[in-house]
Design a protein around this motif. Structure first.
Motif, PDB file in Angstrom:
ATOM      1  N   LEU A  45       0.859  -1.179   0.000  1.00 54.30           N
ATOM      2  CA  LEU A  45       0.000   0.000   0.000  1.00 54.30           C
ATOM      3  C   LEU A  45       0.896   1.231   0.000  1.00 54.30           C
ATOM      4  CD1 LEU A  45      -2.940   1.094   0.164  1.00 54.30           C
ATOM      5  CD2 LEU A  45      -2.557   1.335   2.639  1.00 54.30           C
ATOM      6  N   ILE A  46       0.805   2.023  -1.071  1.00 51.15           N
ATOM      7  CA  ILE A  46       1.653   3.204  -1.228  1.00 51.15           C
ATOM      8  C   ILE A  46       0.888   4.435  -0.763  1.00 51.15           C
ATOM      9  CG2 ILE A  46       3.161   4.450  -2.799  1.00 51.15           C
ATOM     10  CD1 ILE A  46       3.656   1.378  -2.605  1.00 51.15           C
ATOM     11  N   ARG A  47       1.478   5.190   0.141  1.00 48.21           N
ATOM     12  CA  ARG A  47       0.856   6.412   0.642  1.00 48.21           C
ATOM     13  C   ARG A  47       0.820   7.484  -0.440  1.00 48.21           C
ATOM     14  NH1 ARG A  47       3.683   7.558   6.470  1.00 48.21           N
ATOM     15  NH2 ARG A  47       4.289   9.427   5.317  1.00 48.21           N
ATOM     16  N   PRO A  48       0.001   8.525  -0.249  1.00 49.60           N
ATOM     17  CA  PRO A  48      -0.004   9.629  -1.214  1.00 49.60           C
ATOM     18  C   PRO A  48       1.334  10.344  -1.353  1.00 49.60           C
ATOM     19  CG  PRO A  48      -1.987   9.690   0.130  1.00 49.60           C
ATOM     20  CD  PRO A  48      -1.087   8.661   0.740  1.00 49.60           C
ATOM     21  N   ASP A  49       2.224  10.233  -0.361  1.00 48.96           N
ATOM     22  CA  ASP A  49       3.536  10.878  -0.473  1.00 48.96           C
ATOM     23  C   ASP A  49       4.628   9.905  -0.917  1.00 48.96           C
ATOM     24  OD1 ASP A  49       3.673   9.433   1.861  1.00 48.96           O
ATOM     25  OD2 ASP A  49       4.374  11.072   3.125  1.00 48.96           O
ATOM     26  N   GLY A  50       4.228   8.763  -1.464  1.00 52.85           N
ATOM     27  CA  GLY A  50       5.184   7.883  -2.108  1.00 52.85           C
ATOM     28  C   GLY A  50       5.933   6.925  -1.212  1.00 52.85           C
ATOM     29  N   TYR A  51       5.558   6.813   0.052  1.00 52.45           N
ATOM     30  CA  TYR A  51       6.171   5.837   0.941  1.00 52.45           C
ATOM     31  C   TYR A  51       5.255   4.616   1.084  1.00 52.45           C
ATOM     32  CZ  TYR A  51       9.713   9.242   2.174  1.00 52.45           C
ATOM     33  OH  TYR A  51      10.762  10.132   2.109  1.00 52.45           O
ATOM     34  N   ILE A  52       5.861   3.475   1.335  1.00 52.93           N
ATOM     35  CA  ILE A  52       5.094   2.240   1.505  1.00 52.93           C
ATOM     36  C   ILE A  52       4.565   2.215   2.932  1.00 52.93           C
ATOM     37  CG2 ILE A  52       5.183  -0.275   1.460  1.00 52.93           C
ATOM     38  CD1 ILE A  52       7.581   0.023  -0.493  1.00 52.93           C
TER      39      ILE A  52
END
Length: 498
Positions: free
Chosen positions: A460-467
Motif C-alpha cells: 500500500l503506497i501512501r499519497p507521499d510515495g512511501y510504503i
C-alpha cells in the motif's frame, strides 16, 4: 489604536491558513488545492523571494515535483550542476567533481542535484497554485494567533498600514522562515548551535569575465587572510550565484560592498561585476524546533529547522515537510480521517529533519561528503506508527514498509504514473489483489508481475510515495482493513471490482 475587523465572511470556510509563500508554503498550498481544499496563503513581503539562495533540488524532491505536476517546468528551466574549477591567484588549478556521478535507473529515474534558482522554483509553484484555483495574498503580516478546540484565529495586518483583520481557520501552518512569527506566537523553542562564526554573503551577480561551464571555487588563503568563495552559474539566466565568507556582517549591503568582496576573494575585478541583482548575508547556524506541532498549529520548512547550506538539504527537507503534511490535513478535513493522523507529521518529520541537519553540519565542517545521503532517496518512515510490515523474509533487493516506493515499468504500467495524484495505491507484485479493498478514498489498484525491487507481495503506497503497509498475499487483507482505520476511519469495505 488599530481597529481589528473580523473577516470570517470574507474568507468563508478557511480550512488551512498557510503563513509564508516560500517553497514550503507554496508546495503545501499546491498539494492541498489539488485535493479540493482552498488554503489561504499569506506572505508578509510584497512579492516572491527574489534571490537564488536554495538552488539545488535533490532527486527525492524532483519526485515530489513530478507528483505535484511541476516537474516539466523545473527540468525545462533548470540544469545539471557544472564541473567545479578551482582557482588560485587567477590561475586555474584544475577541474573536480562537486558531486558523485550517478546514473538514472529504472527505480530512481531522477538524478541531481538539479540547479534552479529559488526565485524560479517559487514562480513555478505559484503558477501551479494559480492553475489549481489558489493564490497568495502578499503584503499580509501575521501579528496575533489564538486557538481553541475548534480552530485558530489569526490577526493579519496589511503591510501598507491597512486595518487589522481576523481570519479564522481550522488549522494554521507556519512556513514563514527561520525567524518564524508563527513559531514565536506559539511559544515553540529551537535548539541549535553556531556552525561557523564567519558570516557568509550570498548574492546574484552578473560577471563578464568568468565562463559559465564551471562552478568556480576560490579556496581560502593558507595564512587565513582571505576566506572561501564560490561562483556558480545559474541555469537559464545570465546570473551567477556568488557565495563568500564575509569579514563582518553589516546592517545594510550595497552593490559596491558586494563588488568589493568579490574582488577581495577572487581574481575578478570589481568593475567586472556589472550587476548585483540581490544580496544577503547570514551566519551559519543549525537549529531544530523542539516541536513541529502545537495544537492546531504546525511548523514546516525553515520555521522548523535551519540548516547550513552545505549539501543542499534545507529547501529539499522543507518541501518534503509540506508533502508529508498536505495529504494528512486533507485526509482529516476531507475524508473523515481521525485527527490523531496529524500527530504523525511531527513523529515522522522531526527525526528526518534532525538527520538532515546533522548531515548538513557534517558536510560544512568537512566530516562528510556530498553523496547518496544528500539525494534523500534513502529517507524512510520505517519507525512511524503508520508503518506496518507483515513479511518475515524481506528479499535483500526488495524494499520494506516505510521505504520510498521505487519507480519502474512492468506489464505496461509505469509505477510513478500509477502513484501520481492525491490517492493511495494498492500494488500487487507477483500475487493477487484481495477480494475486498480498504475504504481509502480514491484508492487505485494494480497488479504487476515479478519485480525484484519490491519482492513478491502486496504494497500500500501512501499519497507521499512511501510504503505504508506490506504483506505477503491477499490472505493478510484483514490486517490491511484494520490499518486503514488510521487514515479513513471505520467506513466499511470496497469490493475489488468496484
Amino acid at each position: 489604536m488599530r481597529k481589528t475587523v473580523r473577516n470570517d465572511v470574507a474568507d468563508p470556510g478557511t480550512e488551512v491558513l498557510v503563513v509564508g509563500a516560500g517553497p514550503t508554503g507554496l508546495a503545501l498550498a499546491c498539494d492541498l488545492a489539488r485535493r479540493g481544499l482552498h488554503p489561504l496563503v499569506v506572505e508578509r513581503a510584497p512579492g516572491l523571494f527574489p534571490g537564488s539562495r536554495g538552488k539545488g533540488i535533490q532527486p527525492r524532491t524532483l519526485e515530489v515535483f513530478d507528483d505535484l505536476g511541476v516537474l516539466d517546468e523545473v527540468l525545462r528551466l533548470g540544469g545539471t550542476a557544472p564541473v567545479g574549477m578551482a582557482w588560485r591567484d587567477g590561475t586555474r588549478l584544475g577541474e573536480h567533481r562537486m558531486f558523485d556521478e550517478v546514473r538514472a535507473t529504472e527505480q530512481a529515474p531522477y538524478v541531481g542535484p538539479w540547479l534552479l534558482p529559488q526565485w524560479r522554483t517559487q514562480e513555478i509553484l505559484l503558477a501551479r497554485l494559480r492553475a489549481l484555483g489558489g493564490d497568495v495574498r502578499f503584503g499580509q503580516e501575521l501579528t496575533e494567533l489564538t486557538q481553541d478546540a475548534e480552530g485558530v484565529e489569526a490577526v493579519l495586518v496589511a503591510a501598507e498600514g491597512g486595518e487589522a483583520r481576523t481570519v479564522r481557520a481550522r488549522y494554521v501552518v507556519g512556513a514563514d522562515g527561520g525567524r518564524s512569527t508563527v513559531r514565536r506566537l506559539t511559544g515553540i523553542k529551537m535548539t541549535g548551535e553556531r556552525v561557523d562564526a564567519t558570516p557568509v554573503l550570498v548574492a546574484d551577480v552578473v560577471i563578464t569575465s568568468l565562463d559559465r561551464d564551471h562552478w568556480h571555487m576560490f579556496p581560502p588563503a593558507e595564512d587565513g587572510s582571505r576566506g572561501f568563495a564560490a561562483v556558480c552559474p545559474l541555469p537559464g539566466t545570465d546570473v551567477f550565484q556568488f557565495v563568500g565568507q564575509y569579514p563582518q556582517a553589516r546592517e545594510e549591503l550595497t552593490a559596491d560592498d558586494v563588488r568589493a568582496l568579490v574582488a577581495e576573494l577572487t581574481h575578478v575585478r570589481a568593475d567586472e561585476v556589472t550587476e548585483v541583482r540581490w544580496a544577503s548575508d547570514f551566519t551559519v547556524n543549525a537549529a531544530l524546533a523542539d516541536r513541529f506541532r502545537a495544537g492546531r498549529v504546525f511548523l514546516a520548512g525553515d520555521a522548523a529547522h535551519i540548516h547550513s547550506p552545505a549539501g543542499g538539504q534545507g529547501l529539499n527537507t522543507s518541501v518534503q515537510d509540506a508533502y508529508n503534511l498536505g495529504w494528512k490535513l486533507a485526509a482529516v478535513l476531507r475524508d473523515g480521517a481521525p485527527e490523531a493522523l496529524l500527530d504523525t507529521y511531527e513523529e515522522e518529520r522531526l527525526p528526518n529533519a534532525a538527520a538532515m541537519l546533522g548531515l548538513s553540519t557534517s558536510i560544512h565542517r568537512g566530516r562528510a561528503r556530498r553523496g547518496a545521503a544528500t539525494r534523500q532517496l534513502g529517507l524512510h518512515v520505517r519507525d512511524s506508527s503508520l508503518t506496518e510490515e507483515h513479511r518475515a523474509d524481506i528479499p535483500e533487493e526488495g524494499v520494506a514498509a516505510g521505504d520510498r516506493a521505487p519507480d519502474g515499468r512492468r506489464d505496461g504500467v509505469r509505477l510513478f504514473d500509477l502513484f501520481r495524484g492525491p490517492h493511495f495505491t494498492l500494488l500487487a507484485v507477483d500475487t493477487d489483489l484481495p477480494e475486498q479493498l480498504p475504504a481509502l478514498p480514491r484508492l487505485r489498484t494494480a497488479r504487476i508481475g515479478a519485480y525484484a525491487s519490491y519482492g513478491r507481495g502486496l504494497f500500500l503506497i501512501r499519497p507521499d510515495g512511501y510504503i505504508a503497509w506490506a504483506a505477503r498475499s491477499a490472505a493478510d487483507a484483514p490486517a490491511l482493513m484494520a490499518w486503514s482505520k488510521q487514515v479513513a476511519g471505520p467506513t466499511g469495505l470496497i469490493p475489488a471490482d468496484a
